[in-house]
Scaffold this active site. Structure first.
Site, short mmCIF file in Angstrom:
data_model
loop_
_atom_site.label_atom_id
_atom_site.label_comp_id
_atom_site.label_asym_id
_atom_site.label_seq_id
_atom_site.Cartn_x
_atom_site.Cartn_y
_atom_site.Cartn_z
N THR A 1 -4.73 10.05 6.00
CA THR A 1 -5.10 10.95 4.91
C THR A 1 -5.36 10.19 3.62
OG1 THR A 1 -4.23 12.71 3.48
CG2 THR A 1 -2.63 11.28 4.51
N TYR B 1 4.96 13.41 2.41
CA TYR B 1 3.90 13.50 3.43
C TYR B 1 2.99 12.28 3.37
CZ TYR B 1 -0.68 14.62 5.32
OH TYR B 1 -1.88 14.55 5.98
#
Length: 327
Positions: free
Chosen positions: A117, A141
């Site tokens: 990501t 995250y």
């Protein structure tokens, strides 16, 4: 026909990658615990239900299907939840990935395409963001994904386990034939939320912040069609199987869309202008996130082929169909 194990293949990006793998002549075997994925989205190969933290279950699946590589999408992904419960994210995203890698190695599998990501970068230092952009994630995250990237670099360096790290910007859209699409419970992503307003399932769309230093004051994001992402994964897989080196790739369109432009786009493709409510900026939201996809173009021969209207139209068709069946 070569078999590929797709961890998390019942989820949004994973299921679209299974579609692309099958179209490219591979046999995708989905390994998923169905905590976020959907059994209905496993349509191009068998489903093996299991947790990526379960080494014995993984060993059995590798032995049964003899895959040549792993595509790894299985992860916790909600940023807000990662702040509330960081341990669960490190346990699943980091610990689970190490368990998956070790199971692959025990089975003689030496290649992984990893779903990462742009959240590994944190606040942008320069734009568009290329692969050498500093990595300073803002939440657990993003940090969990960066830790896996660093582990994969060491697996390559010390034991020759090859990987392609795919850093997404904003995945969007759906299979144009309507077989699968974006389905989260609860829904937190901008395009599905906007479409829910068009469908009458929500009263309005909330824009968080209209005082950014952007062309209309709202934040800018890089929305890339999920099937363009899937095509990049197939290209990266082929490169690894052909003996290519490990590398990382930023997957975006290279152009940004403001939140207001996104809302206007959804109104345009649905024919239903959206009521909008303004709210203050959210903590941690960067003003602009746009990816530089030059390396993927050069190494993978890949480029995005679907524009924003095609992306929004495919999402609209999917969500319309789901509304008709009561989802």
């Amino acid at each position: 026909m070569q078999t590929v194990l797709v961890a998390g293949g019942a989820g949004y990006v994973g299921s679209h990658c299974c579609l692309a793998l099958a179209a490219a002549g591979f046999r995708p075997v989905v390994y998923d615990d169905l905590s976020n994925g959907h059994r209905e989205h496993v349509q191009w190969g068998p489903l093996e239900v299991g947790d990526i933290r379960d080494g014995a279950r993984l060993d059995a699946v590798f032995a049964a299907h003899a895959p040549v590589a792993v595509l790894h999408f299985a992860a916790r992904i909600e940023v807000g939840e990662s702040v509330k419960n960081p341990g669960a994210f490190f346990d699943n995203n980091v610990g689970g990935t190490i368990t998956l890698i070790e199971a692959a190695r025990r089975a003689g599998v030496n290649a992984m395409v990893f779903s990462s990501t742009c959240a590994t970068f944190g606040d942008p230092v320069h734009l568009p963001m290329a692969e050498d952009h500093p990595q300073a994630p803002l939440n657990p995250y993003g940090r969990s994904k960066l830790m896996v990237e660093q582990a994969l670099a060491d697996y390559d360096r010390y034991v020759g386990f090859k990987s392609a790290v795919m850093r997404y910007f904003n995945a969007a859209g759906a299979d144009p034939e309507g077989r699968i699409g974006e389905w989260h419970e609860p829904e937190t992503h901008a395009i599905p939320l906007a479409i829910q307003v068009a469908l009458g399932q929500r009263s309005h769309f909330t824009i968080f912040g209209d005082d950014y230093d952007t062309r209309d004051g709202t934040a800018v994001r890089d929305y890339i069609h999920v099937l363009d992402l899937a095509d990049a994964h197939v290209s990266a897989l082929r490169r690894l199987l052909a003996g290519g080196s490990s590398d990382s790739y930023n997957l975006g369109t290279g152009t940004g869309t403001t939140v207001r432009e996104l809302v206007d786009g959804v109104g345009r493709v649905t024919g239903k202008p959206l009521p909008v409510q303004m709210a203050p900026r959210r903590a941690g939201d960067a003003p602009v996130l746009v990816g530089d996809n030059t390396r993927a173009r050069e190494h993978l021969g890949w480029k995005p082929s679907r524009d924003l209207d095609a992306t929004l139209s495919s999402a609209w068709r999917w969500h319309q169909a789901q509304a008709l069946v009561g989802r």
